[in-house]
Design an enzyme around this catalytic site. Structure first.
Site, PDB file in Angstrom:
ATOM      1  N   SER A  47       0.805  -1.225   0.000  1.00 21.06           N
ATOM      2  CA  SER A  47       0.000   0.000   0.000  1.00 21.06           C
ATOM      3  C   SER A  47       0.837   1.274   0.000  1.00 21.06           C
ATOM      4  O   SER A  47       0.297   2.358  -0.195  1.00 21.06           O
ATOM      5  CB  SER A  47      -0.952   0.025   1.197  1.00 21.06           C
ATOM      6  OG  SER A  47      -0.242   0.261   2.391  1.00 21.06           O
TER       7      SER A  47
ATOM      8  N   LYS B  23       1.160   4.175   7.156  1.00 20.07           N
ATOM      9  CA  LYS B  23       0.381   5.004   6.240  1.00 20.07           C
ATOM     10  C   LYS B  23       0.782   6.468   6.383  1.00 20.07           C
ATOM     11  O   LYS B  23       1.430   6.869   7.336  1.00 20.07           O
ATOM     12  CB  LYS B  23      -1.127   4.891   6.537  1.00 20.07           C
ATOM     13  CG  LYS B  23      -1.728   3.528   6.333  1.00 20.07           C
ATOM     14  CD  LYS B  23      -1.870   3.177   4.872  1.00 20.07           C
ATOM     15  CE  LYS B  23      -2.573   1.876   4.664  1.00 20.07           C
ATOM     16  NZ  LYS B  23      -1.774   0.693   4.889  1.00 20.07           N
TER      17      LYS B  23
END
Length: 166
Positions: free
Chosen positions: A78, A116
């Site tokens: 990701s 993230k």
């Protein structure tokens, strides 16, 4: 030299050079610290936050700033657009705060850990991937705790050839 001007003559003070107490010594590039590899961090769907203190990674001290550091193995894709690949070893500086836009190790609901980009939107916290195949997740501020900020990554291919920074 121009006529009539005296030239500068440096004065050399002889003697032993003794470092001042509390001064920071410049590290030899060959020196390394063994940082704990605490386990895996999700770069995809968050995974259970587990800590393993049995493995270490030797990291050149020239890559570390001040403060406590540890390493995590990246699992998932990701964050590929930020240069963080599946299998990389991320060098993390311990921190409990971060600015909007910084990549963080986030602990969600005290159980799941993920890597993230942090975005603060009003009273909400958005954890944003760096891969269009994943969606941004939004949480209340009481659900997310910042555990650190990555600075470098050692990849399986580059541990012999160099480092990537993100």
């Amino acid at each position: 030299m121009a006529e009539g001007r005296e030239g500068f003559v440096p004065q050399v003070i002889r003697g032993e050079r003794v470092p001042l107490a509390g001064a920071i010594q410049v590290a030899n590039e060959a020196q390394a610290l063994s940082l704990p590899l605490y386990g895996r961090i999700a770069a995809g769907t968050p995974i259970e936050a587990l800590r393993d203190n049995s493995t270490t990674v030797d990291v050149p001290v020239t890559l570390l700033g001040s403060g406590a550091h540890y390493c995590l193995e990246v699992q998932g894709d990701s964050m590929v657009e930020a240069g963080i690949q599946n299998g990389d070893i991320a060098i993390i500086k311990s921190a409990d705060t971060a600015e909007t836009g910084e990549i963080v190790v986030a602990l969600i609901d005290d159980t799941e850990a993920t890597l993230k980009r942090l975005r603060k939107k009003g009273a909400s916290i958005a954890l944003e991937p760096a891969n269009a195949a994943y969606e941004t997740r939004i949480f209340g501020p009481d659900r997310v705790k910042i555990q650190g900020r990555p600075g470098r990554a050692l990849s399986p291919l580059t541990t012999r050839h160099g480092l990537s920074a993100f």
